[in-house]
Design a protein around this motif. Structure first.
Motif, PDB file in Angstrom:
ATOM      1  N   ASP A  95       0.814  -1.197   0.000  1.00 34.35           N
ATOM      2  CA  ASP A  95       0.000   0.000   0.000  1.00 34.35           C
ATOM      3  C   ASP A  95       0.860   1.264   0.000  1.00 34.35           C
ATOM      4  OD1 ASP A  95      -3.008  -0.883   0.464  1.00 34.35           O
ATOM      5  OD2 ASP A  95      -1.714  -2.204   1.614  1.00 34.35           O
ATOM      6  N   ILE A  96       1.999   1.220   0.689  1.00 32.40           N
ATOM      7  CA  ILE A  96       2.906   2.360   0.658  1.00 32.40           C
ATOM      8  C   ILE A  96       3.420   2.568  -0.765  1.00 32.40           C
ATOM      9  CG2 ILE A  96       5.169   3.213   1.402  1.00 32.40           C
ATOM     10  CD1 ILE A  96       4.691   2.023   4.099  1.00 32.40           C
ATOM     11  N   LEU A  97       3.815   1.498  -1.411  1.00 29.76           N
ATOM     12  CA  LEU A  97       4.329   1.602  -2.773  1.00 29.76           C
ATOM     13  C   LEU A  97       3.245   2.048  -3.741  1.00 29.76           C
ATOM     14  CD1 LEU A  97       6.553  -1.615  -2.848  1.00 29.76           C
ATOM     15  CD2 LEU A  97       7.249   0.741  -2.364  1.00 29.76           C
ATOM     16  N   GLU A  98       2.037   1.509  -3.566  1.00 34.81           N
ATOM     17  CA  GLU A  98       0.932   1.907  -4.432  1.00 34.81           C
ATOM     18  C   GLU A  98       0.570   3.373  -4.214  1.00 34.81           C
ATOM     19  OE1 GLU A  98      -2.217  -0.802  -3.630  1.00 34.81           O
ATOM     20  OE2 GLU A  98      -1.150  -2.538  -4.457  1.00 34.81           O
ATOM     21  N   HIS A  99       0.566   3.777  -2.959  1.00 29.01           N
ATOM     22  CA  HIS A  99       0.273   5.175  -2.624  1.00 29.01           C
ATOM     23  C   HIS A  99       1.308   6.098  -3.270  1.00 29.01           C
ATOM     24  CE1 HIS A  99      -1.319   8.419   0.002  1.00 29.01           C
ATOM     25  NE2 HIS A  99      -0.069   8.856  -0.044  1.00 29.01           N
ATOM     26  N   SER A 100       2.573   5.734  -3.125  1.00 26.32           N
ATOM     27  CA  SER A 100       3.648   6.544  -3.696  1.00 26.32           C
ATOM     28  C   SER A 100       3.553   6.589  -5.213  1.00 26.32           C
ATOM     29  CB  SER A 100       5.011   5.990  -3.266  1.00 26.32           C
ATOM     30  OG  SER A 100       6.056   6.752  -3.823  1.00 26.32           O
ATOM     31  N   GLY A 101       3.254   5.443  -5.820  1.00 30.45           N
ATOM     32  CA  GLY A 101       3.125   5.400  -7.279  1.00 30.45           C
ATOM     33  C   GLY A 101       1.963   6.239  -7.772  1.00 30.45           C
ATOM     34  N   HIS A 102       0.857   6.236  -7.019  1.00 29.24           N
ATOM     35  CA  HIS A 102      -0.331   6.998  -7.420  1.00 29.24           C
ATOM     36  C   HIS A 102      -0.048   8.502  -7.416  1.00 29.24           C
ATOM     37  CE1 HIS A 102      -4.573   8.067  -7.809  1.00 29.24           C
ATOM     38  NE2 HIS A 102      -4.423   8.891  -6.773  1.00 29.24           N
ATOM     39  N   PHE A 103       0.698   8.969  -6.430  1.00 28.23           N
ATOM     40  CA  PHE A 103       0.976  10.397  -6.315  1.00 28.23           C
ATOM     41  C   PHE A 103       2.304  10.797  -6.957  1.00 28.23           C
ATOM     42  CE2 PHE A 103      -2.197   9.895  -2.984  1.00 28.23           C
ATOM     43  CZ  PHE A 103      -2.946  11.057  -3.123  1.00 28.23           C
TER      44      PHE A 103
END
Length: 276
Positions: A95-103
Motif C-alpha cells: 500500500d505504501i508503494l501503491e500510494h507513492s506510485g499513485h501520487f
C-alpha cells in the motif's frame, strides 16, 4: 523535487524522519504527504458507523492517529508548505508503494528503529522491502540525530556499472545543502585492488559530471562492505550514506541483499537508496 512522502507510525525515528521531510520540502519548496497505516480487527472501510461502536479501542486509536497527523499537517503549514495527510486501514508494504506510485512522489523518507537483529517493521511494512521496490529514492532515518542540511554525503558503490543515474540523484541534494560528496569504493578480500586501480572507475564517473568540484575519492580494502563503510564514517564526519539498488534483483553486484540489509539495519546514520 515536487512532492515528498513520509510514512509514519509516530515512533521517535519516524518523528525525526518527519522533521527531515519538512526541512527538505522547505529547501525544495515541495509538497509533503504524511501517511499512517493502521491495522484494524475488521475491514474498517466497509464498516458502518453503528458497528464501529463495537470496537471502542480501535476508534480510540484512530482518533489518536488523526490527531497526530493533524499536528504534522499544522507544523508543515506553519513552515509554508502544502501538506496532505492520509490514514489507511489494514494496509501493508504494497500500500505504501501503491500510494507513492499513485501520487508520483519524488522522494520517500521514513524511520526505522532496527539497529540490532533484523530490520523491524515500521508503518505496517518492512523497510527493506520499501527500499528495494520503491521507484523513488528512499531515506531511512535511524537512531542518530539527523544533521540537515547535510554537509558530508558518502556515495558508496563498487563503480563496476554505469551508476550515473543514481549519482545524479545525489548531486542536487549536495548542491542544495552545499555538501561535500565522498565517493567510496570498498574492495573486499575477494576483490582487493591497488588504490590507483580502484580510483579509476570513480574518476570515470566524475568525468561525466565536470561541474562537481566539492568531492573526495577513497578506496578501502576491508573484509566486508559494511566494515569499510563503518571505518570510513569513523574517520570522516558523514551525515548521509547514499547507495544504489537494482530494486527487486538486489543491490549492485557488490551489494548483495544481506549487505544491503546490514548497512540499512545497523547504521545509525540516515541511509539513502536510489533505484536504478
Amino acid at each position: 523535487m515536487k512532492n515528498i512522502l513520509v510514512p509514519t507510525d509516530f515512533s521517535e525515528n519516524c518523528s525525526k524522519a518527519a522533521q527531515l521531510g519538512i526541512e527538505m520540502a522547505k529547501l525544495y519548496n515541495s509538497e509533503i504527504h504524511f501517511l499512517h497505516l493502521m491495522k484494524t480487527p475488521v475491514d474498517w472501510v466497509k464498516l458502518d458507523k453503528l458497528k464501529e461502536k463495537r470496537y471502542p479501542e480501535t476508534v480510540k486509536q484512530i482518533g489518536i492517529a488523526k490527531a497526530k497527523l493533524r499536528e504534522l499537517e499544522i507544523e508543515a503549514e506553519h513552515n509554508g508548505l502544502k501538506c496532505l495527510t492520509f490514514l489507511q486501514f489494514d494496509a501493508g508494504q504494497a500500500d505504501i508503494l501503491e500510494h507513492s506510485g499513485h501520487f508520483h512522489h519524488d522522494f520517500i523518507i521514513t524511520g526505522s528503529s532496527g539497529t540490532k537483529g533484523i530490520i523491524r517493521e515500521i508503518t505496517g511494512s518492512n523497510v527493506e522491502e520499501i527500499v528495494r521496490k520503491a521507484n523513488a529514492p528512499v531515506i531511512v532515518v535511524k537512531d542518530e540525530d539527523v544533521t540537515f542540511p547535510f554537509k558530508n554525503i558518502v556515495f558508496v558503490s563498487d563503480f563496476k556499472e554505469d551508476i550515473s543515474t543514481a549519482f545524479n540523484q545525489v548531486i542536487p541534494i549536495a548542491k542544495k545543502c552545499h555538501a561535500r560528496i565522498h565517493l567510496l569504493r570498498i574492495n573486499t578480500e575477494v576483490d582487493f585492488n591497488s588504490i590507483e586501480l580502484g580510483l579509476n572507475p570513480i574518476e570515470q564517473l566524475l568525468n561525466k559530471f565536470p561541474e562537481i568540484k566539492n568531492y573526495s575519492m577513497a578506496v578501502y580494502n576491508e573484509p566486508s562492505v559494511e566494515t569499510g563503510i563503518n571505518t570510513f564514517i569513523k574517520q570522516n564526519p558523514i551525515d548521509l550514506i547514499a547507495m544504489a539498488t537494482h530494486g527487486k534483483t538486489g543491490f549492485l553486484s557488490l551489494f548483495s541483499k544481506s549487505i544491503a540489509e546490514g548497512v540499512t539495519n545497523h547504521s545509525t546514520l540516515p541511509v539513502m537508496t536510489i533505484h536504478i
